[in-house]
Design a protein around this motif. Structure first.
Motif, short mmCIF file in Angstrom:
data_model
loop_
_atom_site.label_atom_id
_atom_site.label_comp_id
_atom_site.label_asym_id
_atom_site.label_seq_id
_atom_site.Cartn_x
_atom_site.Cartn_y
_atom_site.Cartn_z
N ARG A 119 -5.61 6.67 -57.07
CA ARG A 119 -6.21 5.69 -56.15
C ARG A 119 -7.68 5.42 -56.52
O ARG A 119 -8.14 4.28 -56.41
CB ARG A 119 -6.09 6.18 -54.70
N ARG B 72 -5.06 11.38 -55.53
CA ARG B 72 -6.48 11.07 -55.39
C ARG B 72 -7.01 10.38 -56.65
O ARG B 72 -7.73 9.38 -56.58
CB ARG B 72 -7.25 12.37 -55.13
N ASP C 244 -8.52 10.71 -50.16
CA ASP C 244 -9.19 9.74 -51.03
C ASP C 244 -10.69 9.99 -51.11
O ASP C 244 -11.46 9.08 -51.41
CB ASP C 244 -8.93 8.32 -50.53
#
Length: 721
Positions: A282, A279, A174
């Motif tokens: 989110r 990635r 993330d």
């Protein structure tokens, strides 16, 4: 809230009610795990009034198992899911699935081990190791992803790991994206651009729904103009969604975006690795992804603070999905902006007739950029009558076009030849017995691709190697290519201009962003003299030294009787013509045609777009066709032809007699066999005020079909095959 209703990803189950256990906090939009028999399923908590179902007594409710660590799906996106399902007659579960398009993203924050080259050399070099090391320069990813990138096995890569050639790196999945800066590199706009950009910036500041049609000629600087409202959204800490019709266009856009804002945007398309999708999803849901550039599926991403929606090349047919949920991303993008309460910009040099009509009726605000940016002028367009200037036998370029190509080559300028046919030839047959190579899964001919030495079906993807002998009569060396595709045109260019450096540009050759970037770099470095391409080259590319465009067959798009044939032909040719003369040198466009008197050809030559659209509008109005009427296609299919025909007749025999609605068929679809399924079609024509979706749902809901039969509904169809 001690009981909740879930939308689960199985249309047959409908909505399901569950009990919320003590200590678990959920709200509408929460993504949860629930039990279903012995299985565990994912669902989204939904408002009861928006998702009716039969009530279940409290005592029979099973408890939810977990709430997943992601932000709830916001009410605005839930309303869009409901609207899309209702308008396109699709299951809500199928639409909602697109909002949760990364299963990995739902599992919470995590790190992963990825690998990259360490700089060491292996103790023993093998051809496969050398191949992997060449392919993985500058790359990083999991062993599986690197194996796909390098075209080698995971075993080869694990050997490189053991030898220290690939090193392990722990990465935060993330990790934040680089931040775009609204003031990084300001662009000087011309007065037309400034005026339009000012109106768009004001709309972003107002934070209200406002749909705009940005109608600018090719080369007028539409992208630079809508960058300004994007910059304003960034200043207000709002997110921006930009939809592009082709992955191949992404690389050129990313470069321009980074030059303007100092950092690349977040991308979303089918070629992303699973870790990249996770990635991006989110970051979007957390509100950290500032600008997202993607294909049509990006429409359903869970933006936290959306402030602007942009649809570039908004006329493009590829924004219409032809399977699954058959939605038009252009129209759904406007609805996303409406539910979010933000502006929407539809940008195009050749807007769809439906968009122009929405502007004429005052629903969209039309903003115009009537001239090219800087000193560039629109190219001169002329026809080459193929009945008077016949190409040589087995050639497709008329002598005057060849002369123009030679002139550009001598001057060091670039040329582009457009033909919307992939491959070498659209039909291959046996010269001895006349056998035609047909797809075993579709009622379509196999297209010869000489670059990859295969015969391919462009509908189902079936491929086979060209046989040494005719499979029907056994005659060897008997195959004949009939008609031209872009590969054949490229061969002809190499024959008549042997010194020319030729590039073939299609979805086959530019199938990834990396290939597109390599092509753009070569073209801009003038390492290519003649580009031969399909519709992929008609939009988005800017090559200042490209001064000649030749349309090999301007009549091709008018074949087949498609409702939008003339409009599509105009759009494609106008767009490809717009590639010429975008720099300081003047451009020239030659249209090879056997029908120079055709209205669409005349409109292109005379540059009279308005007259063409007015005539097309009146023809549609008279026919009750979109945008003045509504169409829907009902496609009945089965692997058993008799079963498909019987089901279609059953539907045809129960046509509803609804006021303002006419139903035609059933009849075999033009592509009557597709991917091994036999297809019949009914066509519904409705007045604008008729409740088309209600009639269709009531009509189809009264039937049960055999398990092998599929009935697909296509609202506002673009494909009539």
């Amino acid at each position: 809230m001690n009981r909740v209703r879930l939308l689960v990803f199985n249309a047959a189950l409908g909505a399901l009610d569950y009990r919320v256990p003590d200590g678990m906090a959920v709200e509408p939009g929460s993504v949860v795990i629930a039990p279903l028999g012995p299985r565990q399923i994912t669902g989204i908590v939904w408002e009861n009034e928006h998702l009716p179902t039969a009530e279940v007594p409290d005592a029979k409710l099973r408890p939810l198992l977990a709430a997943l660590p992601v932000p709830p799906i916001r009410a605005q996106l839930r309303r869009l899911i409901e609207w899309t399902a209702d308008y396109y007659c699709a299951p809500m579960s199928a639409v909602a699935r697109m909002a949760l398009s990364s299963g990995q993203a739902l599992k919470g924050a995590k790190t992963a081990i990825e690998y990259r080259l360490s700089g060491q050399e292996p103790d023993r070099m093998t051809p496969k190791r050398a191949q992997a090391m060449d392919a993985l320069q500058g790359e990083q990813g999991s062993i599986r992803e690197l194996a796909e990138l390098s075209g080698t096995s995971e075993g080869v890569l694990r050997g490189l790991v053991n030898g220290g050639v690939l090193e392990a790196v722990e990465v935060d999945l993330d990790r934040p994206y680089p931040r775009a800066d609204a003031g990084h590199s300001l662009v000087e706009l011309n007065p037309d651009q400034e005026e339009v950009a000012g109106q768009l910036v004001e709309a972003v500041e107002a934070g209200k729904f406002a749909p705009f049609l940005l109608d600018g000629v090719t080369g007028s600087g539409k992208t630079e103009t809508y960058f300004e409202p994007m910059a304003q959204a960034l200043r207000m800490d709002r997110q921006v969604l930009v939809l592009l019709p082709e992955i191949a266009l992404t690389e050129a856009f990313l470069k321009r975006f980074e030059e303007r804002f100092g950092a690349p945007p977040v991308v979303w398309h089918s070629s992303l690795k699973s870790s990249e999708r996770r990635r991006a999803w989110r970051a979007i849901a957390a509100g950290e992804a500032q600008v997202v550039v993607g294909a049509r599926s990006a429409l359903f991403l869970p933006f936290a603070r959306l402030g602007l929606v942009v649809v570039d090349e908004a006329h493009e047919v590829s924004f219409k999905q032809d399977d699954g949920v058959r939605y038009n991303a252009r129209d759904v993008a406007v609805m996303r902006a409406r539910f979010e309460g933000v502006p929407a910009i539809l940008a195009s040099a050749t807007p769809a007739l439906e968009s122009l009509q929405m502007a004429a009726s005052g629903i969209y605000e039309r903003l115009e950029l009537p001239s090219r940016f800087g000193s560039a002028e629109l190219p001169d367009i002329a026809t080459l009558d193929l009945t008077k200037h016949q190409p040589a036998r087995q050639h497709w370029l008329a002598p005057p076009l060849v002369e123009k190509l030679q002139e550009r080559l001598d001057r060091g300028e670039q040329s582009l030849l457009f033909l919307n046919r992939r491959g070498y030839a659209p039909l291959t047959l046996c010269r001895h017995c006349g056998y035609r190579f047909q797809c075993p899964n579709c009622s379509a001919w196999l297209v010869e691709h000489r670059l990859s030495q295969r015969l391919a079906c462009h509908h189902c993807g079936h491929e086979t190697a060209p046989p040494a002998a005719c499979p029907d009569c056994g005659e060897p060396d008997c195959l004949v290519a009939c008609g031209p595709g872009v590969e054949r045109i490229a061969d002809e260019v190499r024959e008549v201009l042997p010194e020319a450096r030729v590039a073939v540009v299609t979805s086959d050759t530019l199938g990834s962003p990396e290939r597109a970037a390599a092509f753009i770099a070569e073209a801009q470095a003038q390492a290519i003299d003649v580009i031969v391409g399909t519709q992929l080259v008609t939009k988005g590319f800017h090559f200042p030294e490209l001064t000649l465009v030749g349309v090999v067959d301007a009549d091709l798009g008018l074949e087949g009787g498609d409702l939008r044939a003339a409009e599509r032909t105009y759009q494609q040719i106008a767009q490809v013509a717009g590639r010429a003369g975008r720099g300081e040198k003047p451009g020239e466009v030659l249209l090879q045609t056997r029908h120079p008197e055709a209205a669409v050809i005349q409109a292109l030559v005379e540059g009279d777009r308005d007259a063409f659209y007015e005539a097309e509008t009146e023809a549609r109005r008279h026919a009750g066709a979109p945008p003045f009427g509504r169409w829907a296609a009902i496609i009945v299919s089965s692997e058993d032809e008799a079963e498909a025909r019987s089901a279609a007749k059953l539907l045809g025999g129960s046509k509803p007699a609804a006021d303002g609605i006419d139903i035609y068929g059933p009849a075999p679809a033009p592509l009557s066999l597709l991917r091994g399924r036999y297809r019949y079609r009914l066509l519904v024509n409705a007045r604008r005020n008729a409740d088309l979706q209600k009639v269709i749902r009531s009509w189809l809901g009264g039937h049960e079909f055999p398990r092998g039969v599929r009935v697909a509904i296509d609202i506002d169809p673009y494909s009539f095959v």
